[in-house]
Design a protein around this motif. Structure first.
Motif, PDB file in Angstrom:
ATOM      1  N   THR A  69       0.616  -1.714  -0.025  1.00  0.00           N
ATOM      2  CA  THR A  69      -0.219  -0.062   0.426  1.00  0.00           C
ATOM      3  C   THR A  69       1.366   1.217   0.503  1.00  0.00           C
ATOM      4  OG1 THR A  69      -1.740  -1.079   1.530  1.00  0.00           O
ATOM      5  CG2 THR A  69      -1.203   1.539   0.931  1.00  0.00           C
ATOM      6  N   ILE A  70       0.930   2.327  -0.647  1.00  0.00           N
ATOM      7  CA  ILE A  70       1.516   3.200  -0.806  1.00  0.00           C
ATOM      8  C   ILE A  70       0.649   4.083  -0.524  1.00  0.00           C
ATOM      9  CG2 ILE A  70       1.088   3.945  -3.745  1.00  0.00           C
ATOM     10  CD1 ILE A  70       3.155   5.167  -3.875  1.00  0.00           C
ATOM     11  N   SER A  71       0.959   5.306   0.539  1.00  0.00           N
ATOM     12  CA  SER A  71       0.507   6.349   1.309  1.00  0.00           C
ATOM     13  C   SER A  71       1.261   8.285   1.339  1.00  0.00           C
ATOM     14  CB  SER A  71      -0.036   6.002   2.404  1.00  0.00           C
ATOM     15  OG  SER A  71       0.201   5.756   3.223  1.00  0.00           O
ATOM     16  N   ARG A  72       0.826   8.811   1.467  1.00  0.00           N
ATOM     17  CA  ARG A  72       1.458  10.012   1.560  1.00  0.00           C
ATOM     18  C   ARG A  72       1.151  11.539   2.551  1.00  0.00           C
ATOM     19  NH1 ARG A  72       1.732  12.622  -4.202  1.00  0.00           N
ATOM     20  NH2 ARG A  72       2.570  14.313  -3.187  1.00  0.00           N
ATOM     21  N   ASP A  73       1.565  11.606   3.509  1.00  0.00           N
ATOM     22  CA  ASP A  73       1.560  12.754   4.314  1.00  0.00           C
ATOM     23  C   ASP A  73       2.390  14.300   3.687  1.00  0.00           C
ATOM     24  OD1 ASP A  73       1.463  14.607   6.384  1.00  0.00           O
ATOM     25  OD2 ASP A  73       1.847  12.771   7.656  1.00  0.00           O
ATOM     26  N   ASN A  74       1.230  14.741   3.422  1.00  0.00           N
ATOM     27  CA  ASN A  74       2.075  16.510   2.563  1.00  0.00           C
ATOM     28  C   ASN A  74       2.716  16.844   3.774  1.00  0.00           C
ATOM     29  OD1 ASN A  74       1.387  14.836  -0.239  1.00  0.00           O
ATOM     30  ND2 ASN A  74      -0.691  16.247  -0.027  1.00  0.00           N
ATOM     31  N   ALA A  75       1.851  16.799   4.598  1.00  0.00           N
ATOM     32  CA  ALA A  75       2.512  17.885   5.950  1.00  0.00           C
ATOM     33  C   ALA A  75       3.887  16.903   6.725  1.00  0.00           C
ATOM     34  CB  ALA A  75       1.402  17.720   7.502  1.00  0.00           C
ATOM     35  N   LYS A  76       4.218  16.040   5.741  1.00  0.00           N
ATOM     36  CA  LYS A  76       5.344  15.361   6.539  1.00  0.00           C
ATOM     37  C   LYS A  76       6.291  15.388   5.380  1.00  0.00           C
ATOM     38  CE  LYS A  76       3.475  13.125  10.720  1.00  0.00           C
ATOM     39  NZ  LYS A  76       3.841  11.691  11.483  1.00  0.00           N
ATOM     40  N   ASN A  77       5.939  15.858   4.473  1.00  0.00           N
ATOM     41  CA  ASN A  77       6.352  15.676   2.866  1.00  0.00           C
ATOM     42  C   ASN A  77       7.102  14.407   3.233  1.00  0.00           C
ATOM     43  OD1 ASN A  77       6.274  18.094   2.948  1.00  0.00           O
ATOM     44  ND2 ASN A  77       8.447  18.920   2.087  1.00  0.00           N
ATOM     45  N   THR A  78       6.848  12.918   2.871  1.00  0.00           N
ATOM     46  CA  THR A  78       6.723  11.602   3.160  1.00  0.00           C
ATOM     47  C   THR A  78       5.837  10.537   2.288  1.00  0.00           C
ATOM     48  OG1 THR A  78       7.692  11.971   5.730  1.00  0.00           O
ATOM     49  CG2 THR A  78       7.408   9.588   4.756  1.00  0.00           C
ATOM     50  N   VAL A  79       6.103   9.982   1.894  1.00  0.00           N
ATOM     51  CA  VAL A  79       5.202   8.749   0.904  1.00  0.00           C
ATOM     52  C   VAL A  79       5.885   7.475   2.027  1.00  0.00           C
ATOM     53  CG1 VAL A  79       7.203   8.681  -1.241  1.00  0.00           C
ATOM     54  CG2 VAL A  79       4.921   7.950  -0.965  1.00  0.00           C
ATOM     55  N   TYR A  80       5.527   7.327   1.782  1.00  0.00           N
ATOM     56  CA  TYR A  80       5.292   5.511   1.958  1.00  0.00           C
ATOM     57  C   TYR A  80       4.515   4.666   1.130  1.00  0.00           C
ATOM     58  CZ  TYR A  80       5.056   9.064   6.776  1.00  0.00           C
ATOM     59  OH  TYR A  80       5.022   9.297   7.722  1.00  0.00           O
ATOM     60  N   LEU A  81       5.472   3.382   1.369  1.00  0.00           N
ATOM     61  CA  LEU A  81       4.858   1.993   0.795  1.00  0.00           C
ATOM     62  C   LEU A  81       5.316   0.607   2.337  1.00  0.00           C
ATOM     63  CD1 LEU A  81       4.730   0.706  -1.650  1.00  0.00           C
ATOM     64  CD2 LEU A  81       7.033  -0.139  -1.661  1.00  0.00           C
ATOM     65  N   GLN A  82       4.524   1.065   2.482  1.00  0.00           N
ATOM     66  CA  GLN A  82       3.270  -0.373   2.944  1.00  0.00           C
ATOM     67  C   GLN A  82       3.548  -1.844   3.069  1.00  0.00           C
ATOM     68  OE1 GLN A  82       3.168  -0.771   6.801  1.00  0.00           O
ATOM     69  NE2 GLN A  82       3.119  -2.943   6.933  1.00  0.00           N
ATOM     70  N   MET A  83       4.500  -2.897   3.377  1.00  0.00           N
ATOM     71  CA  MET A  83       4.701  -3.784   2.582  1.00  0.00           C
ATOM     72  C   MET A  83       4.418  -5.219   3.942  1.00  0.00           C
ATOM     73  SD  MET A  83       8.653  -3.240   0.343  1.00  0.00           S
ATOM     74  CE  MET A  83       9.822  -3.278   1.625  1.00  0.00           C
ATOM     75  N   ASN A  84       3.400  -5.949   3.030  1.00  0.00           N
ATOM     76  CA  ASN A  84       2.854  -6.890   3.782  1.00  0.00           C
ATOM     77  C   ASN A  84       3.292  -8.831   3.025  1.00  0.00           C
ATOM     78  OD1 ASN A  84       2.070  -5.079   6.377  1.00  0.00           O
ATOM     79  ND2 ASN A  84       0.201  -4.861   4.955  1.00  0.00           N
ATOM     80  N   SER A  85       2.864  -9.472   3.964  1.00  0.00           N
ATOM     81  CA  SER A  85       3.277 -11.123   2.956  1.00  0.00           C
ATOM     82  C   SER A  85       4.462 -10.561   2.127  1.00  0.00           C
ATOM     83  CB  SER A  85       1.454 -10.982   2.651  1.00  0.00           C
ATOM     84  OG  SER A  85       0.911 -11.016   3.195  1.00  0.00           O
ATOM     85  N   LEU A  86       5.412 -10.239   2.848  1.00  0.00           N
ATOM     86  CA  LEU A  86       6.814 -10.588   2.161  1.00  0.00           C
ATOM     87  C   LEU A  86       7.209 -12.347   1.192  1.00  0.00           C
ATOM     88  CD1 LEU A  86       8.424  -7.223   3.653  1.00  0.00           C
ATOM     89  CD2 LEU A  86       7.389  -7.509   1.121  1.00  0.00           C
ATOM     90  N   LYS A  87       7.884 -11.895   0.560  1.00  0.00           N
ATOM     91  CA  LYS A  87       8.386 -12.864  -0.525  1.00  0.00           C
ATOM     92  C   LYS A  87       9.401 -12.625  -1.164  1.00  0.00           C
ATOM     93  CE  LYS A  87       3.917 -13.148  -2.611  1.00  0.00           C
ATOM     94  NZ  LYS A  87       3.010 -13.867  -4.367  1.00  0.00           N
ATOM     95  N   PRO A  88      10.138 -13.795  -1.201  1.00  0.00           N
ATOM     96  CA  PRO A  88      12.383 -13.438  -1.111  1.00  0.00           C
ATOM     97  C   PRO A  88      11.787 -13.227  -2.331  1.00  0.00           C
ATOM     98  CG  PRO A  88      11.061 -15.713  -0.515  1.00  0.00           C
ATOM     99  CD  PRO A  88       9.944 -15.566  -0.584  1.00  0.00           C
TER     100      PRO A  88
END
Length: 124
Positions: A69-88
């Motif tokens: 899931t990608i998301s952003r917080d413009n107040a913090k000037n930051t974009v995130y990438l939440q990575m679940n169920s990771l695979k090799p």
């Protein structure tokens, strides 16, 4: 001009989670479409996810849909990438990128600014 700095990479077991962050400099972060790309050894760089600055629309590679899931917080000037169920096969260097247009291209050449990357390693 914008500078991007990724963080949050590391070593995780298959099935685990990580959250990547990309901090951007500059006062106009909210006007940049942001993307996450990755590159594994011996392979070409590939698009992972993107988020438009104008509509908030998101886009994902088929290989990560439902897990990342990608998301952003413009107040913090930051974009995130939440990575679940990771695979090799998610093991790669992950890069964030920025562009001023509002659409979300999957070609890296369409982005103007890049971070230095953060390593993600998923063990089996």
């Amino acid at each position: 001009q914008v500078q991007l700095v990724e963080s949050g990479g590391g070593l995780v077991q298959a099935g685990g989670s990580l959250r990547l962050s990309c901090a951007a400099s500059g006062r106009t972060f909210s006007r940049y479409t942001m993307g996450w790309f990755r590159q594994a050894p011996g392979l070409e760089r590939e698009f992972v996810a993107g988020i438009s600055w104008s509509t908030g629309r998101t886009a994902y590679a088929d290989s990560v849909k439902g897990r990342f899931t990608i998301s952003r917080d413009n107040a913090k000037n930051t974009v995130y990438l939440q990575m679940n169920s990771l695979k090799p096969e998610d093991t790669a260097v992950y890069y964030c990128a920025a562009r001023t247009a509002s659409n979300i291209p999957t070609r890296g050449e369409s982005y103007d600014y890049w971070g230095q990357g953060t390593q993600v390693t998923v063990s089996s």
